[in-house]
Design a protein around this motif. Structure first.
Motif, PDB file in Angstrom:
ATOM      1  N   CYS A   1       0.850  -1.191   0.000  1.00 50.80           N
ATOM      2  CA  CYS A   1       0.000   0.000   0.000  1.00 50.80           C
ATOM      3  C   CYS A   1       0.887   1.243   0.000  1.00 50.80           C
ATOM      4  O   CYS A   1       1.764   1.381   0.851  1.00 50.80           O
ATOM      5  N   THR A   2       0.670   2.123  -0.973  1.00 51.74           N
ATOM      6  CA  THR A   2       1.467   3.338  -1.081  1.00 51.74           C
ATOM      7  C   THR A   2       0.577   4.563  -0.899  1.00 51.74           C
ATOM      8  O   THR A   2      -0.650   4.467  -0.801  1.00 51.74           O
ATOM      9  N   PHE A   3       1.218   5.712  -0.866  1.00 46.12           N
ATOM     10  CA  PHE A   3       0.510   6.972  -0.642  1.00 46.12           C
ATOM     11  C   PHE A   3       0.752   7.949  -1.790  1.00 46.12           C
ATOM     12  O   PHE A   3       0.377   9.111  -1.713  1.00 46.12           O
ATOM     13  N   SER A   4       1.390   7.472  -2.860  1.00 49.68           N
ATOM     14  CA  SER A   4       1.811   8.347  -3.954  1.00 49.68           C
ATOM     15  C   SER A   4       0.667   8.777  -4.862  1.00 49.68           C
ATOM     16  O   SER A   4       0.818   9.728  -5.608  1.00 49.68           O
ATOM     17  N   ASN A   5      -0.446   8.067  -4.836  1.00 51.92           N
ATOM     18  CA  ASN A   5      -1.552   8.442  -5.711  1.00 51.92           C
ATOM     19  C   ASN A   5      -2.470   9.477  -5.064  1.00 51.92           C
ATOM     20  O   ASN A   5      -3.565   9.737  -5.533  1.00 51.92           O
ATOM     21  N   SER A   6      -2.010  10.041  -3.960  1.00 51.21           N
ATOM     22  CA  SER A   6      -2.768  11.092  -3.289  1.00 51.21           C
ATOM     23  C   SER A   6      -1.798  12.189  -2.880  1.00 51.21           C
ATOM     24  O   SER A   6      -0.742  11.917  -2.333  1.00 51.21           O
ATOM     25  N   GLN A   7      -2.142  13.442  -3.154  1.00 52.17           N
ATOM     26  CA  GLN A   7      -1.273  14.543  -2.774  1.00 52.17           C
ATOM     27  C   GLN A   7      -1.607  15.073  -1.392  1.00 52.17           C
ATOM     28  O   GLN A   7      -1.160  16.154  -1.010  1.00 52.17           O
ATOM     29  N   GLY A   8      -2.375  14.300  -0.663  1.00 50.46           N
ATOM     30  CA  GLY A   8      -2.697  14.646   0.715  1.00 50.46           C
ATOM     31  C   GLY A   8      -2.580  13.419   1.583  1.00 50.46           C
ATOM     32  O   GLY A   8      -1.799  12.510   1.314  1.00 50.46           O
ATOM     33  N   TRP A   9      -3.366  13.360   2.626  1.00 54.63           N
ATOM     34  CA  TRP A   9      -3.356  12.213   3.528  1.00 54.63           C
ATOM     35  C   TRP A   9      -4.137  11.058   2.928  1.00 54.63           C
ATOM     36  O   TRP A   9      -5.146  11.260   2.252  1.00 54.63           O
ATOM     37  N   ARG A  10      -3.650   9.858   3.209  1.00 52.08           N
ATOM     38  CA  ARG A  10      -4.396   8.659   2.831  1.00 52.08           C
ATOM     39  C   ARG A  10      -4.355   7.689   3.998  1.00 52.08           C
ATOM     40  O   ARG A  10      -3.319   7.546   4.651  1.00 52.08           O
ATOM     41  N   SER A  11      -5.465   7.027   4.248  1.00 47.06           N
ATOM     42  CA  SER A  11      -5.565   6.116   5.395  1.00 47.06           C
ATOM     43  C   SER A  11      -5.965   4.714   4.938  1.00 47.06           C
ATOM     44  O   SER A  11      -6.721   4.553   3.978  1.00 47.06           O
ATOM     45  N   TYR A  12      -5.433   3.724   5.664  1.00 49.70           N
ATOM     46  CA  TYR A  12      -5.785   2.328   5.446  1.00 49.70           C
ATOM     47  C   TYR A  12      -6.226   1.739   6.787  1.00 49.70           C
ATOM     48  O   TYR A  12      -5.497   1.848   7.785  1.00 49.70           O
ATOM     49  N   ASP A  13      -7.388   1.110   6.796  1.00 45.62           N
ATOM     50  CA  ASP A  13      -7.879   0.466   8.012  1.00 45.62           C
ATOM     51  C   ASP A  13      -7.417  -0.985   8.065  1.00 45.62           C
ATOM     52  O   ASP A  13      -7.555  -1.727   7.094  1.00 45.62           O
ATOM     53  N   LEU A  14      -6.853  -1.368   9.211  1.00 49.05           N
ATOM     54  CA  LEU A  14      -6.410  -2.737   9.463  1.00 49.05           C
ATOM     55  C   LEU A  14      -7.357  -3.385  10.462  1.00 49.05           C
ATOM     56  O   LEU A  14      -8.154  -2.695  11.119  1.00 49.05           O
TER      57      LEU A  14
ATOM     58  N   GLU B   1      -8.364  -5.215  14.060  1.00 51.01           N
ATOM     59  CA  GLU B   1      -8.091  -4.860  15.452  1.00 51.01           C
ATOM     60  C   GLU B   1      -8.106  -3.345  15.676  1.00 51.01           C
ATOM     61  O   GLU B   1      -7.368  -2.801  16.503  1.00 51.01           O
ATOM     62  N   ASN B   2      -8.962  -2.646  14.879  1.00 48.97           N
ATOM     63  CA  ASN B   2      -9.218  -1.222  15.088  1.00 48.97           C
ATOM     64  C   ASN B   2      -7.981  -0.346  14.887  1.00 48.97           C
ATOM     65  O   ASN B   2      -7.837   0.711  15.495  1.00 48.97           O
ATOM     66  N   ILE B   3      -7.077  -0.774  14.008  1.00 50.45           N
ATOM     67  CA  ILE B   3      -5.844  -0.022  13.749  1.00 50.45           C
ATOM     68  C   ILE B   3      -5.939   0.650  12.379  1.00 50.45           C
ATOM     69  O   ILE B   3      -6.405   0.043  11.411  1.00 50.45           O
ATOM     70  N   THR B   4      -5.497   1.893  12.297  1.00 55.55           N
ATOM     71  CA  THR B   4      -5.477   2.638  11.038  1.00 55.55           C
ATOM     72  C   THR B   4      -4.080   3.182  10.793  1.00 55.55           C
ATOM     73  O   THR B   4      -3.441   3.738  11.696  1.00 55.55           O
ATOM     74  N   VAL B   5      -3.590   3.013   9.553  1.00 55.70           N
ATOM     75  CA  VAL B   5      -2.307   3.587   9.139  1.00 55.70           C
ATOM     76  C   VAL B   5      -2.586   4.754   8.202  1.00 55.70           C
ATOM     77  O   VAL B   5      -3.242   4.581   7.174  1.00 55.70           O
ATOM     78  N   THR B   6      -2.105   5.924   8.564  1.00 54.22           N
ATOM     79  CA  THR B   6      -2.289   7.133   7.768  1.00 54.22           C
ATOM     80  C   THR B   6      -0.915   7.684   7.405  1.00 54.22           C
ATOM     81  O   THR B   6       0.009   7.655   8.223  1.00 54.22           O
ATOM     82  N   GLY B   7      -0.775   8.185   6.176  1.00 48.97           N
ATOM     83  CA  GLY B   7       0.515   8.737   5.784  1.00 48.97           C
ATOM     84  C   GLY B   7       0.401   9.699   4.622  1.00 48.97           C
ATOM     85  O   GLY B   7      -0.667   9.861   4.012  1.00 48.97           O
ATOM     86  N   ALA B   8       1.514  10.348   4.336  1.00 46.98           N
ATOM     87  CA  ALA B   8       1.617  11.253   3.186  1.00 46.98           C
ATOM     88  C   ALA B   8       3.056  11.248   2.719  1.00 46.98           C
ATOM     89  O   ALA B   8       3.987  11.215   3.541  1.00 46.98           O
ATOM     90  N   ASP B   9       3.257  11.277   1.406  1.00 42.85           N
ATOM     91  CA  ASP B   9       4.616  11.330   0.860  1.00 42.85           C
ATOM     92  C   ASP B   9       5.262  12.675   1.174  1.00 42.85           C
ATOM     93  O   ASP B   9       4.603  13.722   1.158  1.00 42.85           O
ATOM     94  N   SER B  10       6.568  12.650   1.416  1.00 45.90           N
ATOM     95  CA  SER B  10       7.268  13.874   1.822  1.00 45.90           C
ATOM     96  C   SER B  10       7.235  14.947   0.734  1.00 45.90           C
ATOM     97  O   SER B  10       7.373  16.135   1.024  1.00 45.90           O
ATOM     98  N   ALA B  11       7.042  14.556  -0.531  1.00 47.43           N
ATOM     99  CA  ALA B  11       6.997  15.526  -1.623  1.00 47.43           C
ATOM    100  C   ALA B  11       5.831  16.493  -1.486  1.00 47.43           C
ATOM    101  O   ALA B  11       5.858  17.587  -2.069  1.00 47.43           O
ATOM    102  N   TYR B  12       4.817  16.119  -0.708  1.00 47.68           N
ATOM    103  CA  TYR B  12       3.615  16.946  -0.593  1.00 47.68           C
ATOM    104  C   TYR B  12       3.502  17.647   0.758  1.00 47.68           C
ATOM    105  O   TYR B  12       2.447  18.188   1.092  1.00 47.68           O
ATOM    106  N   PHE B  13       4.577  17.638   1.543  1.00 49.03           N
ATOM    107  CA  PHE B  13       4.531  18.301   2.847  1.00 49.03           C
ATOM    108  C   PHE B  13       4.307  19.803   2.667  1.00 49.03           C
ATOM    109  O   PHE B  13       4.911  20.445   1.799  1.00 49.03           O
ATOM    110  N   SER B  14       3.451  20.359   3.529  1.00 54.67           N
ATOM    111  CA  SER B  14       3.207  21.798   3.560  1.00 54.67           C
ATOM    112  C   SER B  14       2.516  22.112   4.880  1.00 54.67           C
ATOM    113  O   SER B  14       1.931  21.218   5.513  1.00 54.67           O
TER     114      SER B  14
END
Length: 360
Positions: free
Chosen positions: A102-115, A117-130
């Motif tokens: 699972c990658t985050f490159s197809n979004s220029q903002g935050w993207r979340s994945y639900d796992l 046991e109620n766990i969520t992984v959220t991230g953003a590529d450093s190229a889009y930091f602001s």
């Protein structure tokens, strides 16, 4: 749920600090180290691997390396990989990406994945930091929220491309902030706020003498919305070590080599070692850095010798010396110099007068 936090693997590194044959070996070993991590994850029942950026060392990745990494990912299934890109790999995407990545490159903002046991992984590529990106972060408070980022943390916003302003992440519902970019692992968790913690995983395996010491990854155990256990593992093929050796009492080159050998007693033959000569040595000591380096290269995968020792000089001993050497020493003594500057000038000058090789 068991989760691995890793990053800064830098596959495809050039290893310009090594001879070409040694560099080629290290490139293969770094790739094999990543393969061992993925095998470990599958064998240990790990559900997810967090890759906090810089999986690759360059943005342009050879297709053969892409395919090799894709095969490694696929063979590790059912382990799921979450990969944010860093400042080295940019917004790179592997062609024909396996379904368990699972990658985050197809979004220029935050993207979340639900796992589970109620766990969520959220991230953003450093190229889009602001500043706006961090301001817009919204997480569900009822979930165990893992935030995956690559960059340098800052207490205040700096405006730099790789800046992660910690203040903007406080009281947002972050439970574990998984960071990459700094190659030294945080063996102790840092407090983000009343709820969350953060750490840098460090690089998977050291690549140069600025990355000495143990390197590896963290294995997390998350149960019922809490981090209940964590372990640091290293699967590195080689250690990178720096060893200081005081040669103040050495009289000959063989004393110097003996002191170095003694200091390296616990260094393994497959290690990479940097020897730093220190102390104040006597006039006329032959150190022969080239010979010492060649001798060490016979015993270790790679060795480098740096001479930071200085000449111990008694100016009074040269008061009656009418030779060129004596006149030179007395002339240097007339100037207002720091001890370090004076020692360096004397060391170079006396070598020149003696016809010795000078390493500047």
């Amino acid at each position: 749920m068991r989760i691995i936090h890793t990053g800064d693997i830098h596959l495809g590194s050039a290893f310009k600090n090594l001879p070409p044959d040694r560099a080629a070996v290290r490139r293969s070993e770094i790739l094999d180290g990543f393969r061992r991590l993925c095998t470990f994850a599958k064998e240990q029942g790990v559900s997810a691997v967090l890759i906090a950026g810089d999986l690759f060392d360059e943005r342009k990745v050879p297709r053969s390396l892409q395919q090799e990494v894709a095969n490694i990912f696929e063979k590790a299934s059912p382990v799921c990989f979450f990969y944010v890109s860093g400042n080295h790999d940019g917004t790179f995407a592997i062609e024909n990406l396996p379904k368990n990545v699972c990658t985050f490159s197809n979004s220029q903002g935050w993207r979340s994945y639900d796992l589970p046991e109620n766990i969520t992984v959220t991230g953003a590529d450093s190229a889009y930091f602001s500043p706006g990106l961090f301001h817009a972060l919204t997480l569900r408070a009822e979930r165990y929220n893992i935030l995956l980022l690559h960059g340098e943390i800052a207490r205040m916003e700096t405006g730099s491309a790789d800046c992660i302003p910690l203040a903007r992440l406080q009281n947002k519902g972050v439970d574990y902030l998984a960071l990459g970019h700094i190659h030294i692992p945080n063996r102790t968790l840092e407090r983000l706020d009343g709820r969350g913690v953060y750490r840098y995983c460090g690089c998977l395996e050291g690549r140069g003498f600025d990355e000495c010491g143990e390197r590896g990854f963290f294995l997390l155990d998350i149960q019922n919305g809490r981090l209940v256990g964590e372990q640091f593992f290293t699967l590195a093929k080689r250690r990178i070590l720096e060893c200081g050796v005081d040669i103040s009492t050495c009289e000959t080159y063989y004393n110097v080599e003996s002191a170095v050998r003694s200091a390296l007693t616990n260094v393994r033959a497959d290690d990479i070692v940097k020897v730093v000569l220190v102390g104040r040595h006597k006039l006329g000591l032959r150190k022969d850095i080239s010979l010492l380096t060649a001798r060490l290269l016979q015993n270790y995968f790679y060795a480098k010798v740096v001479d930071n020792s200085r000449l111990a000089m008694d100016f009074n001993a040269f008061s009656n010396d009418l030779s060129e050497r004596g006149e030179f020493v007395k002339e240097v003594g007339r100037y207002e110099l720091s001890d370090e500057e004076r020692a360096e000038i004397l060391d170079v000058g006396l070598k020149a007068l003696a016809g010795e090789e000078i390493d500047l």
